[in-house]
Scaffold this motif. Structure first.
Motif: not given
Length: 315
Positions: A182-194, A156-172
């Motif tokens: 999955s629904p959080l990644l779909s909102l990100s405007c960062s490259d979510t591949h990694v 959980s630590t590594l998964t959540v830490f990787s996700m809080i580095t993302l930027h969101f701009c599509k919607s909240n």
């Protein structure tokens, strides 16, 4: 376009399961009843195992913590879901959203390894019964339990830490009833591949690693049972594993459907049905499965009832 992350945090909006107020009301009543059964069932299971000394065995040691985990992650999801359904407040803060995600991943991963520990316990009990007390010592049980929580925390630590580095701009607006990957990644405007690779690796290693352990244990158990000459012996061996095997099947089938596939194949309707099952329904089912299909637990309940009736007569 406005971009935000953990440094400038607006609230997320949880859209829930449906826009229909009538269906929301029906679901809220259903979920409330399920949650009440979950709380009563899991607390009841914990108390029965604690009070009855005949259940102070490795299997029920793990089952106690399974009830704790089920109760905890149901509580992390269901009350907020009910609030969203019954009030106009559908917001959840950025911090609370990722806290909910962290707790859920921690407890779900821990449950995976608790189930594999229970399978290993049944394997030793049936395939190596003479050495069972030595192998499944209190020290071994504590090590397996600690390992389950530690692996869950790392996951959980590594998964959540990787996700809080993302930027969101599509919607909240989160098209889901709780904060999930999955629904959080779909909102990100960062490259979510990694991030997707990280999630897939950790989810895959957790689910498949524990599932391989469970499968290996039950293949050995089945082989041993088939070599038992006595019909009653076979039935007794099957009965000791049936409850655990049923719980494992229900839990893993929904997890595999949800997490072991590409994020791009995310489907709101199908994801939500599976999510309702393993976040709300399964925590209710587990204590029912392990009590109604378990002779030892039912016998413990009978002993407790008789003991209470006896104490009343003395009064």
């Amino acid at each position: 376009m406005y971009t935000w992350n953990h440094t400038n945090m607006p609230d997320f909006i949880l859209m829930g399961l449906t826009d229909s107020k009538e269906i929301q009301l029906i679901l809220s009543v259903l979920f409330l009843l399920i949650y009440l059964v979950t709380v009563l069932g899991n607390i009841g299971m914990i108390l029965i195992i604690y009070i009855d000394t005949q259940l102070h065995t490795p299997m029920y040691f793990f089952l106690t913590h399974l009830s704790v985990v089920d109760l905890s992650y149901s509580t992390a999801i269901t009350p907020k879901t009910l609030e969203n359904m019954l009030t106009t407040n559908k917001s959840i803060s950025y911090t609370n959203c990722f806290a909910q995600l962290y707790i859920f991943i921690l407890l779900a991963a821990t449950e995976c390894f608790l189930l594999s520990s229970m399978a290993y316990d049944r394997y030793i009990a049936i395939c190596n019964p003479l050495h069972y007390p030595v192998i499944m010592s209190p020290r071994c049980c504590l090590a397996l339990l600690t390992g389950s929580y530690v692996i869950g925390a790392v996951d959980s630590t590594l998964t959540v830490f990787s996700m809080i580095t993302l930027h969101f701009c599509k919607s909240n607006v989160i098209r889901h009833f709780y904060c999930d990957t999955s629904p959080l990644l779909s909102l990100s405007c960062s490259d979510t591949h990694v991030v997707e690779i990280i999630i897939f690796i950790f989810a895959g290693s957790t689910i498949l690693g524990s599932l391989i352990t469970i499968s290996g244990s039950y293949v050995s158990i089945l082989s041993t049972i088939l070599n038992i000459n006595s019909t009653s012996g076979k039935q007794k061996a099957f009965s000791t594993c049936a409850s655990h095997l049923l719980g494992v099947t229900v839990f893993y089938s929904t997890l595999i459907f949800t997490y072991l596939k590409p994020t791009k194949s995310y489907s709101l309707g199908k994801e939500e049905v599976a999510s309702v099952f393993y976040t709300i329904v399964i925590p209710m089912l587990n204590p029912l499965i392990y009590s109604l299909r378990n002779k030892e637990v039912k016998s413990a309940v009978v002993r407790l009832v008789k003991k209470r009736q006896g104490s009343r007569k003395l009064i």
